[in-house]
Design an enzyme around this catalytic site. Structure first.
Site, PDB file in Angstrom:
ATOM      1  N   HIS A 174      -1.212 -12.637   9.372  1.00 12.59           N
ATOM      2  CA  HIS A 174      -2.007 -13.673  10.031  1.00 12.59           C
ATOM      3  C   HIS A 174      -1.490 -14.056  11.412  1.00 12.59           C
ATOM      4  O   HIS A 174      -2.266 -14.444  12.278  1.00 12.59           O
ATOM      5  CB  HIS A 174      -2.270 -14.838   9.085  1.00 12.59           C
ATOM      6  CG  HIS A 174      -3.284 -14.410   8.066  1.00 12.59           C
ATOM      7  ND1 HIS A 174      -2.925 -13.787   6.897  1.00 12.59           N
ATOM      8  CD2 HIS A 174      -4.632 -14.391   8.107  1.00 12.59           C
ATOM      9  CE1 HIS A 174      -4.031 -13.439   6.256  1.00 12.59           C
ATOM     10  NE2 HIS A 174      -5.080 -13.798   6.957  1.00 12.59           N
TER      11      HIS A 174
ATOM     12  N   GLU B 186     -14.273  -5.815  -0.091  1.00 17.89           N
ATOM     13  CA  GLU B 186     -12.869  -5.547   0.235  1.00 17.89           C
ATOM     14  C   GLU B 186     -12.083  -5.014  -0.955  1.00 17.89           C
ATOM     15  O   GLU B 186     -10.894  -4.756  -0.861  1.00 17.89           O
ATOM     16  CB  GLU B 186     -12.197  -6.774   0.853  1.00 17.89           C
ATOM     17  CG  GLU B 186     -12.526  -8.108   0.248  1.00 17.89           C
ATOM     18  CD  GLU B 186     -12.033  -9.286   1.088  1.00 17.89           C
ATOM     19  OE1 GLU B 186     -11.427  -9.105   2.145  1.00 17.89           O
ATOM     20  OE2 GLU B 186     -12.256 -10.430   0.647  1.00 17.89           O
TER      21      GLU B 186
ATOM     22  N   CYS C 115     -16.086  -7.172   9.275  1.00 18.60           N
ATOM     23  CA  CYS C 115     -15.363  -8.259   9.948  1.00 18.60           C
ATOM     24  C   CYS C 115     -13.845  -8.076   9.903  1.00 18.60           C
ATOM     25  O   CYS C 115     -13.106  -8.998  10.229  1.00 18.60           O
ATOM     26  CB  CYS C 115     -15.756  -9.607   9.365  1.00 18.60           C
ATOM     27  SG  CYS C 115     -15.362  -9.773   7.622  1.00 18.60           S
TER      28      CYS C 115
ATOM     29  N   ASP D 122      -8.487  -5.794   3.911  1.00 24.75           N
ATOM     30  CA  ASP D 122      -8.124  -5.699   2.505  1.00 24.75           C
ATOM     31  C   ASP D 122      -8.592  -4.391   1.894  1.00 24.75           C
ATOM     32  O   ASP D 122      -7.871  -3.780   1.110  1.00 24.75           O
ATOM     33  CB  ASP D 122      -8.694  -6.891   1.726  1.00 24.75           C
ATOM     34  CG  ASP D 122      -7.815  -8.118   1.896  1.00 24.75           C
ATOM     35  OD1 ASP D 122      -6.584  -7.976   1.760  1.00 24.75           O
ATOM     36  OD2 ASP D 122      -8.336  -9.200   2.179  1.00 24.75           O
TER      37      ASP D 122
HETATM   38  C1  PEP Z   1     -10.472  -8.539   5.682  1.00 23.02           C
HETATM   39  O1  PEP Z   1      -9.868  -8.434   4.616  1.00 23.02           O
HETATM   40  O2  PEP Z   1     -10.798  -7.568   6.387  1.00 23.02           O
HETATM   41  C2  PEP Z   1     -10.862  -9.862   6.197  1.00 23.02           C
HETATM   42  C3  PEP Z   1     -11.649  -9.981   7.243  1.00 23.02           C
HETATM   43  O3  PEP Z   1     -10.341 -10.960   5.589  1.00 23.02           O
HETATM   44  P1  PEP Z   1      -8.827 -11.484   5.770  1.00 23.02           P
HETATM   45  O4  PEP Z   1      -8.202 -10.709   6.887  1.00 23.02           O
HETATM   46  O5  PEP Z   1      -8.931 -12.929   6.046  1.00 23.02           O
HETATM   47  O6  PEP Z   1      -8.239 -11.161   4.433  1.00 23.02           O
HETATM   48 MG    MG Z   2      -9.766 -10.105   3.290  1.00 25.80          MG
END
Ligand code: PEP
Ligand code: MG
Length: 588
Positions: A190, A437, A508, A461
């Protein structure tokens, strides 16, 4: 020169600011009797400075970001002011002849073993806050930092840290940061996502870098290939400064294209949406020309709260996000806690052996139906504030694995609607979508599609689960690759399945903003993307250089390749021809 994982593209040259991990080298030397008074005075000075940092941070974050986000610094200040905290430190300095650094180290150890035994999640979470406070105090005590502490806080800096704690990431908004280097973390951690959302070049997974660089050193961060150079020779420095200038220049130039529509070279329109973590990112998204918010990661709302945000608080935040541009679509994802993101007040089990495969996302929300209902209701109520003709709110569920889960989610949403109806509260029904995911969901996607209104691929993911390689572990990052042939095959199938079923599809994950992947996704038939706002201008530019037949050809070629390295090399060469100036925005 050191090599890590490039996590946010671009090049930066600047002064290093080290956030030392105090736990690496505890100071074991005992003080002489005559040093005790001076050490106590040093500690008090550090405490005052830390308190004044925290006050300044609190008011700055409060005015620039918001009250909730600033609250954490108030909590830290109260820890710092806690009488027993300082009493212990003073006693260990005067009685046990520990240096202030060693006393802080002992304090963290003491609390770590104490909290490890407690079942109280809230207390355990406070340990992170305590560590944060100790790191801050420690940096004010550190000899390495002292001579530069003043100047470093006033110039654009390259932050060097073991990893970035959540509060440090928030605090980064306070100083001008032009680059980030961390010892831990990888592409989709993150801290990396936040670096990208701010357009800051960053390299992660550079083991031991804190031992090789001191605050005040000159450091080069190359977010294209993951190289970090400490105190480079004048020629190298000059060469990278030139690249850095080009990077900034290009960024400005591309941002000026924000009002131009996103279309491919052959005129096919695209949706380039933005991923946001909170209200503060919406302005950046709009400034970069996003055609909507494709992913609002609501968990940051919970992560920055010290208690459950209630329905009105959540409604206010969603409403603020919508209010920036009520004419744009906003996709709000329900709480995605678990994995690397934990909230103390949900009874989250930190002891899980495999948190990414455990009690995460909707799995956790199902166990807290009342709590989950608060979020569902807030989203349904917020939908009223979107402009009905063009803007719309959509609700997105993370980590969907099985059909029964979607049935259950639909029931919960219907119930929330009924309750709102009964209470006479204004709300609007919204399209319900699933994040794709989990590989299991990808394999049986055709059976899930009839139950959802749209799909958003969470490639971060999906890639980690498909490749069985932790997205945050640098040791397996060579496997956790969106350009791995099995990933590309699976994504191609997913796009086909959605197309056949006529279901709107977006991607995304971070690969949406990575040039090589972006072109291949276009070739698969994907037309809607959501990414860190900072990448929208460069992807818009890239799209304008690629026609759909070219993207299809490239994909066809790549799908015959058997290794990730081959795909990367081929695509790098292709991109050099397609859009040579955009190589600065590419990562290896
Ligand atoms: C992903 O897993 O690609 C996603 C957009 O969600 P996060 O990165 O918040 O797990
Ligand atoms: Mg994710």
């Amino acid at each position: 020169m050191r090599k890590g994982i490039p996590v946010s593209p671009g090049v930066a040259v600047g002064v290093a600011y080290c956030i030392h991990e105090i736990f690496v080298d505890p100071d074991t030397q005992r003080l002489e009797d005559h040093d005790v008074t001076a050490e106590l005075a040093q500690y008090e000075k550090a405490r005052e400075r830390a308190a004044s940092d925290l006050r300044a941070l609190q008011s700055k974050v409060q005015s620039q970001v918001g009250h909730e986000e600033a609250a954490i610094f108030g909590v830290h200040e109260s820890i710092l002011r806690d009488a027993s905290f300082s009493e212990k430190i003073r006693t260990w300095i005067s009685r046990d002849r520990l240096t202030a650094q060693a006393a802080l180290h002992r304090l963290v150890n003491e609390y770590t073993s104490l909290f490890a035994r407690t079942k109280d999640e809230y207390l355990r979470e406070r340990l992170n806050d305590l560590r944060d406070v100790v790191v801050r105090l420690s940096s004010h005590l550190s000899d390495v930092l002292k001579p530069h502490a003043h100047c470093s806080l006033h110039s654009p800096l390259i932050v060097v840290a073991d990893e970035l704690l959540p509060s440090q990431v928030v605090a980064l908004g306070d100083i001008e940061v032009k680059g980030i280097v961390t010892q831990k973390g990888s592409q989709t951690s993150h801290a990396a996502i936040i670096a990208r959302s701010r357009g800051i070049p960053a390299v992660s997974g550079v083991r031991g870098i804190l031992r090789q660089v001191n605050t005040g050193d000159t450091i080069v961060v190359d977010g294209r290939d993951g190289h970090v150079k400490v105190n480079p020779d004048p020629e190298t420095k000059a060469a990278f400064r030139k690249l850095e200038r080009e990077f900034f220049h290009l960024k400005d130039e591309l941002a000026a294209n924000r009002d131009r529509p996103a279309v491919t070279a052959d005129g096919v329109p695209l949706d380039l949406h933005a991923n946001i973590n909170g209200v503060q990112d919406v302005h950046a998204a709009v400034a970069m020309g996003a055609s909507g918010i494709g992913l609002f990661r609501t968990e940051y709302l919970y992560l920055t709260h010290h208690a459950l945000p209630d329905e009105d608080e959540q409604l206010a935040v969603y409403q603020q996000v919508i209010a920036v541009r009520p004419d744009l679509p906003v996709t709000i994802r329900t709480l995605d806690i678990g994995g690397d993101k934990t909230v103390p007040y949900l009874g989250h089990d930190h002891q899980e052996a495999n948190p990414f495969m455990g009690w995460r996302s909707i799995r956790l929300s199902f166990e807290h139906p009342d709590f989950f209902a608060v979020q569902l209701r807030a989203i349904l109520r917020a939908a009223v504030y979107a402009e009905s003709r063009r803007g719309s709110v959509r609700m997105l569920f993370p980590m969907v694995t099985a059909l029964e889960e979607i049935h259950r989610l639909r029931k919960m949403v219907s119930r929330a609607c009924r309750d709102l109806e009964r209470e006479g509260k204004d709300y609007r029904t919204v399209p319900l979508g699933m994040m794709l995911e989990v590989p299991a969901a990808a394999v049986s996607l055709d059976t899930l599609l009839p139950l959802v209104d749209f799909v958003s691929i969470g490639s971060n993911d999906l890639v980690q689960y498909l490749m069985a390689a932790d997205r945050d572990n640098p040791k397996v990052s060579h496997l956790c690759q969106p350009l791995a042939p099995p990933v590309l095959r699976l994504l191609t199938q997913v796009v086909e399945v959605c197309e056949r079923a006529g279901k709107p599809l977006t991607l995304c994950g971070e690969m949406a903003g990575q040039p090589k992947s972006f072109v291949l996704l276009l070739g698969m038939g994907l037309r809607s993307f959501s990414m860190s706002p900072a990448f929208i201008p460069s992807m818009k530019e890239l799209a304008s250089h690629v026609s759909i037949p070219t993207a299809r050809e490239l994909l066809k070629h790549v799908l015959r390749m058997k290794t990730t390295a081959r795909v990367k090399l081929f695509m790098r060469q292709q991109l050099k021809q397609i859009a040579p100036n955009l190589s600065l925005f590419d990562t290896a």
